[in-house]
Motif scaffolding. Structure first.
Motif, short mmCIF file in Angstrom:
data_model
loop_
_atom_site.label_atom_id
_atom_site.label_comp_id
_atom_site.label_asym_id
_atom_site.label_seq_id
_atom_site.Cartn_x
_atom_site.Cartn_y
_atom_site.Cartn_z
N GLN A 110 0.85 -1.19 0.00
CA GLN A 110 0.00 0.00 0.00
C GLN A 110 0.88 1.24 0.00
N ARG A 127 -1.52 3.82 -4.43
CA ARG A 127 -1.62 2.38 -4.72
C ARG A 127 -2.45 1.77 -3.59
N GLN A 128 -3.64 1.24 -3.95
CA GLN A 128 -4.59 0.86 -2.92
C GLN A 128 -5.32 -0.43 -3.27
N TYR A 129 -5.94 -1.05 -2.24
CA TYR A 129 -6.76 -2.23 -2.44
C TYR A 129 -8.09 -1.86 -3.09
N ARG A 163 -3.99 -5.06 -5.50
CA ARG A 163 -3.99 -3.60 -5.47
C ARG A 163 -4.14 -3.02 -6.86
#
Length: 376
Positions: A110, A127-129, A163
């Motif tokens: 993350q 940058r993420q789920y 991600r």
């Protein structure tokens, strides 16, 4: 899942001094700006035995079986009038060789910054789920057993925490037990706004002992990195490389994933179930992978728990049966030991391939793990 190798060598060479510097920065910022900065992480390692990996029995020491190894920094700074600045940097690594995970990315798990407000929600960038993992993984055997091998075929339904780069993510406050979220990931390709982009939606609900979640994500120009032991729309997805990786990776025009899950805490037993649908698109053709899973986690004592589940997956004429069983014992609030078994049996003509393992040469594959996990 990203498989690039940006800044790998430079990060390895400077990691020790960089970590000390970030720790000093955390202390300084906390004192001067009244912010809260926390260093956290998970260290997990296991001994594993696989019955068939590329045709042979495999004994290995495997990092992150119960839960992926990581360390990270998260910060919250009050801004006034109910607003907060939030950020997270989270690095994944493999304990047994000290390498970065997520293809060598420095903060591959993350990396985001944003604003939060109790009345208006949370908006973050980085940058993420997507919502498949954040809304549904708590109902999956891979999390509850715990075992990374218990996630479904190639983790194509993204329950194992995948991600999206260059993403903008918004989550509403929780109202009456309900919470909604939306995400857009920019493709970054000049002249083509859609290429490599993604859209995700999600919702959760909780009331008393009952909880539920739903999610959708659509990804253009999706790169498949892990094998599932069969062919999809003429594309061979049999991973025989290390960690079950495809060689070379395969690109689909679009991958759409949706799912719904629920759980109920019935005394010491947590009953859970979920359904996911993965839709492949390639040159105007489509194929659907459907998976239904159900199971129970039972707390024998405050420290000892047992878990078991069954999942059925179907893709065209091919189908898979997956059985999972595990036991977990907490030595303390932060340290536990576990033992689990995952058995995958495929239909005739399909090579069994558990997530992160090289494909079997037959229609069955079993892995047994004994491990230890520490949280800090």
């Amino acid at each position: 899942m990203s498989i690039s190798d940006r800044r790998h060598g430079r990060a390895l060479a400077a990691s020790s001094g960089w970590l000390v510097g970030m720790a000093l920065f955390a202390v300084t910022s906390d004192a001067s700006a009244q912010s809260t900065v926390q260093l956290y992480g998970i260290v997990d390692d296991a001994l594993t035995f696989a019955t068939n990996a590329n045709g042979g029995r495999a004994w290995a020491q495997t990092s992150g079986v119960g839960q992926s190894d990581r360390w990270g920094l998260r910060a919250v700074e009050p801004l006034g009038n109910g607003w907060r600045a939030v950020m997270r940097l989270e690095n994944g690594f493999t304990l047994n060789d000290g390498r970065f995970s997520q293809g060598g990315l420095e903060f591959g798990r993350q990396a985001f910054v944003g604003l939060a407000n109790d009345r208006l929600g949370t908006l973050t960038f980085g940058r993420q789920y997507d919502f498949m993992s954040t809304n549904l993984t708590q109902f999956a055997a891979g999390t509850l057993t715990p075992s990374v091998f218990a996630f479904h075929l190639g983790d194509l339904d993204r329950l194992g925490a995948e991600r999206l780069d260059n993403s903008v993510r918004y989550v509403t406050p929780t109202l009456g037990g309900l919470q909604f979220g939306a995400l857009y990931a920019f493709g970054g390709q000049p002249g083509n706004f859609v290429a490599n982009s993604a859209v995700a939606l999600g919702a959760t609900y909780a009331h008393g002992a009952f909880s539920a979640g739903a999610a959708y994500v659509g990804i253009h120009n999706y790169t498949a990195a892990f094998g599932i032991g069969t062919t999809v729309l003429g594309t061979r997805l049999v991973g025989t490389g290390p960690q079950g990786l495809l060689s070379p990776f395969q690109v689909f025009d679009k991958l759409s994933v949706s799912g719904i899950g629920a759980g109920y805490q019935w005394g010491p037993a947590f009953l859970h179930g979920l359904f996911t649908l993965v839709d492949f698109r390639q040159k105007g053709a489509s194929a659907a992978l459907r998976t239904a899973e159900g199971g129970v986690k039972y707390s024998m004592t405050h420290a000892l728990s047992l878990a078991g589940s069954y999942a059925y997956s179907k893709l065209g004429p091919a189908h898979w049966n997956q059985f999972v069983a595990g036991i977990d014992y907490a030595l303390s609030k932060r340290t536990d030991i576990y033992c689990n078994t995952v058995l995958l049996r495929a239909s005739n003509g399909v090579r069994a391939q558990l997530f992160t393992l090289p494909a079997s040469t037959s229609d069955s594959q079993t892995v047994v793990s004994i491990g230890m996990r520490h949280l800090f």
